[in-house]
Write a protein that holds these residues in place. Structure first.
Motif, PDB file in Angstrom:
ATOM      1  N   LYS A 226     -15.337   6.766  26.685  1.00  0.00           N
ATOM      2  CA  LYS A 226     -15.243   6.703  25.224  1.00  0.00           C
ATOM      3  C   LYS A 226     -16.451   7.382  24.582  1.00  0.00           C
ATOM      4  N   LEU A 227     -17.635   7.120  25.090  1.00  0.00           N
ATOM      5  CA  LEU A 227     -18.831   7.757  24.556  1.00  0.00           C
ATOM      6  C   LEU A 227     -18.787   9.273  24.742  1.00  0.00           C
ATOM      7  N   MET A 228     -18.273   9.734  25.881  1.00  0.00           N
ATOM      8  CA  MET A 228     -18.195  11.174  26.108  1.00  0.00           C
ATOM      9  C   MET A 228     -17.152  11.832  25.197  1.00  0.00           C
ATOM     10  N   ALA A 229     -16.051  11.135  24.954  1.00  0.00           N
ATOM     11  CA  ALA A 229     -15.045  11.675  24.027  1.00  0.00           C
ATOM     12  C   ALA A 229     -15.618  11.770  22.617  1.00  0.00           C
ATOM     13  N   GLU A 230     -16.375  10.770  22.220  1.00  0.00           N
ATOM     14  CA  GLU A 230     -17.001  10.812  20.896  1.00  0.00           C
ATOM     15  C   GLU A 230     -18.026  11.937  20.812  1.00  0.00           C
ATOM     16  N   ASN A 231     -18.758  12.159  21.896  1.00  0.00           N
ATOM     17  CA  ASN A 231     -19.724  13.259  21.890  1.00  0.00           C
ATOM     18  C   ASN A 231     -19.020  14.612  21.764  1.00  0.00           C
ATOM     19  N   MET A 232     -17.926  14.788  22.493  1.00  0.00           N
ATOM     20  CA  MET A 232     -17.203  16.057  22.411  1.00  0.00           C
ATOM     21  C   MET A 232     -16.656  16.294  21.007  1.00  0.00           C
ATOM     22  N   ALA A 233     -16.250  15.226  20.327  1.00  0.00           N
ATOM     23  CA  ALA A 233     -15.711  15.369  18.971  1.00  0.00           C
ATOM     24  C   ALA A 233     -16.800  15.694  17.955  1.00  0.00           C
ATOM     25  N   ASP A 234     -18.041  15.256  18.211  1.00  0.00           N
ATOM     26  CA  ASP A 234     -19.133  15.422  17.250  1.00  0.00           C
ATOM     27  C   ASP A 234     -20.048  16.612  17.545  1.00  0.00           C
ATOM     28  N   SER A 235     -20.157  17.005  18.810  1.00  0.00           N
ATOM     29  CA  SER A 235     -21.156  17.972  19.265  1.00  0.00           C
ATOM     30  C   SER A 235     -20.893  19.380  18.743  1.00  0.00           C
ATOM     31  N   HIS A 236     -21.942  20.034  18.235  1.00  0.00           N
ATOM     32  CA  HIS A 236     -21.820  21.436  17.825  1.00  0.00           C
ATOM     33  C   HIS A 236     -21.308  22.294  18.981  1.00  0.00           C
ATOM     34  N   TRP A 237     -21.896  22.088  20.164  1.00  0.00           N
ATOM     35  CA  TRP A 237     -21.547  22.907  21.326  1.00  0.00           C
ATOM     36  C   TRP A 237     -20.082  22.737  21.696  1.00  0.00           C
ATOM     37  N   PHE A 238     -19.638  21.491  21.842  1.00  0.00           N
ATOM     38  CA  PHE A 238     -18.271  21.256  22.302  1.00  0.00           C
ATOM     39  C   PHE A 238     -17.243  21.570  21.221  1.00  0.00           C
TER      40      PHE A 238
ATOM     41  N   VAL B 141     -35.636  10.566  29.154  1.00  0.00           N
ATOM     42  CA  VAL B 141     -36.476  11.172  28.123  1.00  0.00           C
ATOM     43  C   VAL B 141     -35.560  12.042  27.277  1.00  0.00           C
ATOM     44  N   GLU B 142     -35.410  11.681  26.019  1.00  0.00           N
ATOM     45  CA  GLU B 142     -34.372  12.272  25.181  1.00  0.00           C
ATOM     46  C   GLU B 142     -34.946  13.089  24.035  1.00  0.00           C
ATOM     47  N   GLY B 143     -34.652  14.391  24.034  1.00  0.00           N
ATOM     48  CA  GLY B 143     -34.935  15.226  22.881  1.00  0.00           C
ATOM     49  C   GLY B 143     -33.967  14.872  21.759  1.00  0.00           C
ATOM     50  N   MET B 144     -34.482  14.347  20.667  1.00  0.00           N
ATOM     51  CA  MET B 144     -33.629  13.747  19.641  1.00  0.00           C
ATOM     52  C   MET B 144     -32.972  14.762  18.717  1.00  0.00           C
ATOM     53  N   ARG B 145     -33.341  16.029  18.826  1.00  0.00           N
ATOM     54  CA  ARG B 145     -32.715  17.054  17.992  1.00  0.00           C
ATOM     55  C   ARG B 145     -31.620  17.810  18.752  1.00  0.00           C
ATOM     56  N   ASP B 146     -31.189  17.273  19.854  1.00  0.00           N
ATOM     57  CA  ASP B 146     -30.112  17.857  20.657  1.00  0.00           C
ATOM     58  C   ASP B 146     -28.817  17.884  19.838  1.00  0.00           C
ATOM     59  N   THR B 147     -28.163  19.053  19.801  1.00  0.00           N
ATOM     60  CA  THR B 147     -26.884  19.166  19.094  1.00  0.00           C
ATOM     61  C   THR B 147     -25.725  19.435  20.050  1.00  0.00           C
ATOM     62  N   ALA B 148     -25.982  19.335  21.357  1.00  0.00           N
ATOM     63  CA  ALA B 148     -24.917  19.480  22.359  1.00  0.00           C
ATOM     64  C   ALA B 148     -24.564  18.124  22.946  1.00  0.00           C
ATOM     65  N   LEU B 149     -25.546  17.438  23.494  1.00  0.00           N
ATOM     66  CA  LEU B 149     -25.388  16.071  23.981  1.00  0.00           C
ATOM     67  C   LEU B 149     -26.127  15.175  22.994  1.00  0.00           C
ATOM     68  N   LEU B 150     -25.399  14.592  22.079  1.00  0.00           N
ATOM     69  CA  LEU B 150     -26.000  13.923  20.932  1.00  0.00           C
ATOM     70  C   LEU B 150     -26.632  12.593  21.342  1.00  0.00           C
ATOM     71  N   PRO B 151     -27.882  12.369  20.959  1.00  0.00           N
ATOM     72  CA  PRO B 151     -28.551  11.131  21.373  1.00  0.00           C
ATOM     73  C   PRO B 151     -27.790   9.859  21.018  1.00  0.00           C
ATOM     74  N   ARG B 152     -27.066   9.841  19.910  1.00  0.00           N
ATOM     75  CA  ARG B 152     -26.368   8.609  19.527  1.00  0.00           C
ATOM     76  C   ARG B 152     -25.248   8.244  20.498  1.00  0.00           C
ATOM     77  N   HIS B 153     -24.827   9.192  21.326  1.00  0.00           N
ATOM     78  CA  HIS B 153     -23.851   8.909  22.376  1.00  0.00           C
ATOM     79  C   HIS B 153     -24.504   8.873  23.757  1.00  0.00           C
TER      80      HIS B 153
END
Length: 323
Positions: free
Chosen positions: A160-172, A268-280
């Motif tokens: 579920k988290l990965m599906a949400e990331n794919m729906a939100d991510s700039h890259w995906f 260790v999470e880069g919080m400005r990631d727009t491919a793998l979004l930290p919130r997911h």
């Protein structure tokens, strides 16, 4: 395939090593006091176990260039280039699915180098590939250092988290749209021209001042023509355009999952990631390691080893010393 002797103006000074054991010419770096030329011949106890750094999309071992030298003063450091990236070959007769990359990694770390007590350092697709290796050989890995990646262990809530990331991510979102309109293969088949855009805009480099002509050349050099771009194409393609006839991945062995989850780990999470979004991605990591530390880097994007290499190195060294 980047020429073996290429150093990119001295920014990549590491001796190239190659093996044909996985069925193609695979490049890797093997540095440090426990390496094949060190006093222990790769078997001794000095410095603790080896550190294995795994890159993802669309990078190669160059991603870790700032960490290799300092780490290798005390430890053996192994940095493979996945099939289709960096100084490794791009064979035409491969699927480039994640499971095939796991097979290649297993061949290198087990059959060729016979490594034990490994610290796995995982980024982007290095996470799923490293996790595949972990599930096959949990006894060979001591600890896990993850940065802007995921560790798919088949746990409830992960999909579920990965599906949400794919729906939100700039890259995906870009990859899905490009697949839908028929331009994905053309765009990634010319990755030599587009790799800087992919990293800067769709995944996010938070410090664009690091993007020099040498940097661009280093990341673009493998992708000389369409045939050389199979690796960079197939990583996103298998997610946004999976083969409908492919068999589902087998469920991981519960005993192996439990063994992995018992290991020391950190994200260790880069919080400005727009491919793998930290919130997911942060909740996905906490599913597997609820008590493990998560360290947020507010000014880093998808590539902390590019945006904050000194900080990432210090955190990795602290993790090695305290676990």
């Amino acid at each position: 395939m980047i020429p073996a002797e290429e150093t990119f103006d001295g920014t990549w000074p590491y001796r190239p090593r190659f093996t044909d054991a996985p069925g193609f010419r695979q490049h890797y770096v093997d540095e440090g006091p426990e390496g094949p030329e060190g006093p222990e011949g790769g078997r001794g106890p000095r410095g603790g176990g080896p550190v294995v750094l795994l890159h993802g999309e669309p990078t190669w071992g160059y991603l870790w260039r700032h960490l290799i030298g300092p780490l290798a003063r005390d430890r053996r450091v192994v940095v493979p280039d996945h099939m289709g990236f960096g100084k490794s070959a791009t064979p035409a007769d491969r699927t480039y699915l994640a499971s095939e990359h796991v097979d290649n990694l297993e061949t290198l770390l087990v059959d060729v180098l016979d490594l034990h007590d490994i610290t796995l350092v995982l980024h982007d697709w290095g996470g799923p590939i490293g996790t595949g290796f972990l599930l096959r050989h949990p006894e060979r890995v001591a600890r896990i250092f993850a940065t802007n990646t995921v560790l798919p262990l088949g746990l409830p809530g992960y999909d579920k988290l990965m599906a949400e990331n794919m729906a939100d991510s700039h890259w995906f979102r870009w990859a899905a749209a490009a697949h839908a309109n028929g331009t994905l293969e053309r765009a990634l088949g010319g990755a030599g021209d587009s790799v800087t855009h992919l990293m800067l805009s769709l995944q996010t480099i938070a410090r664009p001042q690091i993007v020099t002509p040498t940097w661009v050349r280093a990341y673009a050099a493998h992708f000389t023509d369409r045939a050389a771009c199979q690796g960079v194409l197939r990583f996103p393609q298998q997610l946004v355009a999976p083969d409908p006839g492919a068999a589902p991945a087998p469920e991981p062995d519960p005993a192996a999952v439990a063994a992995v989850r018992a290991k020391p780990a950190v994200l260790v999470e880069g919080m400005r990631d727009t491919a793998l979004l930290p919130r997911h991605i942060v909740p996905a990591f906490r599913l597997a390691f609820p008590d493990a530390p998560v360290i947020e880097l507010p000014d880093a994007g998808h590539f902390p080893s590019e945006d904050a290499p000194e900080t990432l190195l210090a955190l990795l060294q602290l993790f090695l010393q305290t676990t």
